[in-house]
Write a protein that holds these residues in place. Structure first.
Motif, PDB file in Angstrom:
ATOM      1  N   THR A 120       1.050  -1.377   0.342  1.00 35.59           N
ATOM      2  CA  THR A 120       0.362   0.047  -0.259  1.00 35.59           C
ATOM      3  C   THR A 120       0.648   1.236   0.144  1.00 35.59           C
ATOM      4  N   LYS A 121       2.287   0.920   0.065  1.00 30.09           N
ATOM      5  CA  LYS A 121       3.129   2.662   0.494  1.00 30.09           C
ATOM      6  C   LYS A 121       4.446   1.909  -0.326  1.00 30.09           C
ATOM      7  N   ALA A 122       4.377   3.258  -0.817  1.00 29.26           N
ATOM      8  CA  ALA A 122       6.327   2.640  -1.177  1.00 29.26           C
ATOM      9  C   ALA A 122       7.530   4.029  -0.615  1.00 29.26           C
ATOM     10  N   THR A 123       8.073   3.871  -0.015  1.00 29.07           N
ATOM     11  CA  THR A 123       8.843   4.934   0.644  1.00 29.07           C
ATOM     12  C   THR A 123      10.273   5.166  -0.576  1.00 29.07           C
ATOM     13  N   VAL A 124      10.767   5.429  -1.479  1.00 28.24           N
ATOM     14  CA  VAL A 124      11.946   4.815  -2.653  1.00 28.24           C
ATOM     15  C   VAL A 124      13.061   6.479  -2.188  1.00 28.24           C
ATOM     16  N   SER A 125      14.362   5.965  -2.149  1.00 30.98           N
ATOM     17  CA  SER A 125      15.040   6.282  -1.852  1.00 30.98           C
ATOM     18  C   SER A 125      15.608   7.574  -3.486  1.00 30.98           C
ATOM     19  N   LEU A 126      15.876   8.850  -3.056  1.00 32.38           N
ATOM     20  CA  LEU A 126      16.449   9.639  -4.265  1.00 32.38           C
ATOM     21  C   LEU A 126      17.107  10.226  -4.095  1.00 32.38           C
ATOM     22  N   HIS A 127      18.209  10.941  -4.371  1.00 31.06           N
ATOM     23  CA  HIS A 127      19.054  11.847  -3.740  1.00 31.06           C
ATOM     24  C   HIS A 127      19.899  13.031  -4.656  1.00 31.06           C
ATOM     25  N   SER A 128      19.570  13.259  -6.284  1.00 30.10           N
ATOM     26  CA  SER A 128      19.838  13.817  -6.572  1.00 30.10           C
ATOM     27  C   SER A 128      18.497  13.664  -8.243  1.00 30.10           C
ATOM     28  N   MET A 129      18.283  15.081  -9.182  1.00 29.22           N
ATOM     29  CA  MET A 129      17.880  15.285  -9.923  1.00 29.22           C
ATOM     30  C   MET A 129      18.953  15.105 -11.484  1.00 29.22           C
ATOM     31  N   ASP A 130      20.425  15.130 -11.217  1.00 31.82           N
ATOM     32  CA  ASP A 130      21.099  15.065 -11.858  1.00 31.82           C
ATOM     33  C   ASP A 130      21.402  13.810 -11.860  1.00 31.82           C
ATOM     34  N   PRO A 131      21.746  13.059 -12.473  1.00 33.47           N
ATOM     35  CA  PRO A 131      21.643  11.223 -13.514  1.00 33.47           C
ATOM     36  C   PRO A 131      23.309  10.572 -12.775  1.00 33.47           C
ATOM     37  N   ALA A 132      24.527  12.003 -12.908  1.00 30.10           N
ATOM     38  CA  ALA A 132      25.953  11.253 -12.203  1.00 30.10           C
ATOM     39  C   ALA A 132      25.577  11.716 -11.085  1.00 30.10           C
ATOM     40  N   THR A 133      25.238  12.688 -10.531  1.00 31.98           N
ATOM     41  CA  THR A 133      25.450  12.814  -9.300  1.00 31.98           C
ATOM     42  C   THR A 133      24.836  12.107  -8.165  1.00 31.98           C
ATOM     43  N   SER A 134      23.255  11.453  -8.660  1.00 31.38           N
ATOM     44  CA  SER A 134      22.754  10.279  -7.723  1.00 31.38           C
ATOM     45  C   SER A 134      23.625   9.054  -7.886  1.00 31.38           C
TER      46      SER A 134
END
Length: 203
Positions: free
Chosen positions: A72-86
Motif C-alpha cells: 500500500t505504500k512505497a518510500t523510495v530513495s532519490l538524492h539528486s535529479m542529476d543522474p551522475a550525481t545521484s
C-alpha cells in the motif's frame, strides 16, 4: 530466512495492525518479498510499506506483483535529479533512471508513494531545484517528498565534517525549497527524521 520473517510479521500483528514496514538493506532483493507482503495483509495490517531504492520496481511487472500481493505504500530513495550525481551518491551506476521509473510505476499503480531525499554535502545546494523538479514530476494525491538528514558513521572524527552540512550551510537552501513548495501551493511540515535538525534552523 523466510520462516523467521513470517513469524515476526505475525508476532507484530498481535501488538498492532496499523502499519508494518519492510526495510533493510534492500527488501526487493529478497525473492519472497511478495509472500511477506501478502502475509502482512493477511495478518490484518492496514498499511504495508517498503523502503527501497526503487530499482527493481522499474520492472512494471515486478511492481505490479508487489501491489497485487497487498503493498500500500512505497518510500523510495532519490538524492539528486542529476543522474551522475545521484549515481555517485548511491554508488550504483545507471540506477537513477530505474529509480525514477520505479517511482512512476508505484504511483501509477495506486500505491502511496513517498520520495526520501537525504541531504548531505554532495547535494544540499541543489535542494531548491530538486524540490521544484519533484513538484513538476511527481506532485499529486498520495505522493510526498520527505527530506531527511544524513547520519555519518564515526569511522573517524573527520567523517561527519566530510558528509554533513552545517545548519548555517543548509539554511538558505531549505528556505529555497520551502519557497518552491509555496510557489506551487504545496504544503509542508516541520523538519523531522534523521539528523535532528531543530525547527529553529529555519528562523
Amino acid at each position: 530466512p523466510a520462516a523467521t520473517v513470517l513469524t515476526t510479521i505475525a508476532h507484530l500483528a498481535s501488538a498492532q495492525r496499523d502499519h508494518v514496514v519492510f526495510s533493510g538493506g534492500e527488501p526487493p532483493l529478497h525473492p519472497e518479498l511478495p509472500r511477506f507482503i501478502a502475509h502482512a495483509r493477511a495478518c490484518g495490517f492496514a498499511t504495508v510499506e517498503i523502503q527501497t531504492n526503487g530499482v527493481r520496481a522499474s520492472d512494471r511487472a515486478y511492481a505490479a506483483a508487489l501491489v497485487a500481493a497487498g503493498l500500500t505504500k512505497a518510500t523510495v530513495s532519490l538524492h539528486s535529479m542529476d543522474p551522475a550525481t545521484s549515481d555517485a551518491i548511491t554508488r550504483m551506476p545507471g540506477a537513477f533512471h530505474r529509480t525514477v521509473a520505479g517511482l512512476h510505476n508505484f504511483a501509477e499503480l495506486g500505491v502511496e508513494t513517498q520520495l526520501a531525499h537525504v541531504i548531505s554535502k554532495d547535494n544540499y545546494q541543489a535542494l531548491p531545484a530538486f524540490t521544484t523538479a519533484m513538484l513538476a514530476e511527481f506532485a499529486g494525491p498520495g505522493r510526498r517528498l520527505s527530506v531527511c538528514f544524513a547520519i555519518a558513521q564515526r569511522i573517524s572524527d573527520l567523517v561527519p565534517r566530510w558528509v554533513l552540512p552545517t545548519f548555517t550551510e543548509i539554511r538558505p537552501f531549505v528556505r529555497g525549497a520551502l519557497d518552491a513548495c509555496g510557489a506551487r501551493g504545496g504544503g509542508y511540515g516541520g523538519p523531522i527524521g534523521q539528523g535532528g535538525y531543530p525547527p529553529r534552523v529555519l528562523s
